[in-house]
Write an enzyme that holds these catalytic residues in place. Structure first.
Site, PDB file in Angstrom:
ATOM      1  N   GLU A 237       0.826  -1.206   0.000  1.00 52.98           N
ATOM      2  CA  GLU A 237       0.000   0.000   0.000  1.00 52.98           C
ATOM      3  C   GLU A 237       0.863   1.260   0.000  1.00 52.98           C
ATOM      4  O   GLU A 237       2.096   1.195   0.100  1.00 52.98           O
ATOM      5  CB  GLU A 237      -0.943  -0.034   1.216  1.00 52.98           C
ATOM      6  CG  GLU A 237      -1.890  -1.231   1.122  1.00 52.98           C
ATOM      7  CD  GLU A 237      -2.958  -1.249   2.189  1.00 52.98           C
ATOM      8  OE1 GLU A 237      -2.845  -0.526   3.206  1.00 52.98           O
ATOM      9  OE2 GLU A 237      -3.928  -2.011   1.998  1.00 52.98           O
TER      10      GLU A 237
ATOM     11  N   GLU B 131      -1.795 -10.223  -6.001  1.00 53.10           N
ATOM     12  CA  GLU B 131      -1.752 -10.988  -7.263  1.00 53.10           C
ATOM     13  C   GLU B 131      -0.855 -10.302  -8.284  1.00 53.10           C
ATOM     14  O   GLU B 131      -0.076 -10.946  -9.000  1.00 53.10           O
ATOM     15  CB  GLU B 131      -3.133 -11.089  -7.913  1.00 53.10           C
ATOM     16  CG  GLU B 131      -4.236 -11.635  -7.114  1.00 53.10           C
ATOM     17  CD  GLU B 131      -4.934 -10.609  -6.239  1.00 53.10           C
ATOM     18  OE1 GLU B 131      -4.237  -9.873  -5.501  1.00 53.10           O
ATOM     19  OE2 GLU B 131      -6.155 -10.583  -6.250  1.00 53.10           O
TER      20      GLU B 131
HETATM   21  N1  THU Z   1      -6.192  -6.585  -2.169  1.00 57.92           N
HETATM   22  C1  THU Z   1      -5.347  -7.472  -2.794  1.00 57.92           C
HETATM   23  O1  THU Z   1      -4.135  -7.479  -2.557  1.00 57.92           O
HETATM   24  N2  THU Z   1      -5.888  -8.317  -3.696  1.00 57.92           N
HETATM   25  C2  THU Z   1      -7.217  -8.371  -4.002  1.00 57.92           C
HETATM   26  O2  THU Z   1      -7.607  -8.966  -5.000  1.00 57.92           O
HETATM   27  C3  THU Z   1      -8.183  -7.718  -3.090  1.00 57.92           C
HETATM   28  C4  THU Z   1      -7.621  -6.508  -2.417  1.00 57.92           C
HETATM   29  C5  THU Z   1      -5.614  -5.621  -1.231  1.00 57.92           C
HETATM   30  C6  THU Z   1      -5.532  -4.232  -1.766  1.00 57.92           C
HETATM   31  C7  THU Z   1      -5.470  -3.413  -0.499  1.00 57.92           C
HETATM   32  O3  THU Z   1      -4.090  -3.320  -0.091  1.00 57.92           O
HETATM   33  C8  THU Z   1      -6.212  -4.248   0.525  1.00 57.92           C
HETATM   34  O4  THU Z   1      -6.371  -5.538  -0.055  1.00 57.92           O
HETATM   35  C9  THU Z   1      -7.571  -3.720   0.910  1.00 57.92           C
HETATM   36  O5  THU Z   1      -8.289  -3.374  -0.210  1.00 57.92           O
END
Ligand code: THU
Length: 126
Positions: free
Chosen positions: A46, A57
């Site tokens: 993030e 992913e």
């Molecule tokens: N997130 C993922 O890493 N993969 C997904 O397919 C769903 C969401 C992460 C993005 C963000 O850092 C956190 O989950 C909350 O949205």
């Protein structure tokens, strides 16, 4: 030895601990199995500018690509969460056979990318 889908999901769960998610505090891990047997792991990363964060992913697939993999070279991906809409387009691009993740009931499910994104948009060929 080639990991089973369960083992791939265990790898995804283990690597999720290394996610950098101080804003959502939602840790996601992913593990990609290449057809040559290599496994690439990824986590969500993030940023204080929230939209700049990347999903687990995408990190795992980007790692595979930077090690030489191309669309068609990846067999399966296990993710600790259901893939978001944008990631489904990435999964389609790389033509994985299987996308494995726990559903909301905690059951391991497996889908082809086309099932996760039916009638998928394709860049028209010239
Ligand atoms: N997130 C993922 O890493 N993969 C997904 O397919 C769903 C969401 C992460 C993005 C963000 O850092 C956190 O989950 C909350 O949205």
């Amino acid at each position: 030895m080639t990991p089973t889908d369960d083992q791939l999901l265990e790898r995804a769960a283990a690597v999720a601990e290394r996610a950098y998610a101080p804003y959502s505090v939602y840790l996601v891990g992913a593990a990609v199995l290449a057809r040559d047997g290599r496994v690439f792991e990824g986590v969500n990363v993030e940023n204080a500018v929230y939209p700049l964060g990347v999903c687990a992913e995408k990190t795992a697939i980007a790692k595979a690509v930077s090690e030489g993999c191309r669309p068609g070279d990846l067999e399966a991906i296990a993710i600790t969460a259901s893939p978001c809409g944008g990631c489904r387009q990435w999964l389609h691009e790389f033509r994985l056979d299987r996308v494995v993740f726990p559903n909301t009931r905690g059951e391991r499910v497996s889908y082809a990318p086309a099932e996760l994104l039916p009638e998928t948009w394709e860049l028209p060929q010239p």
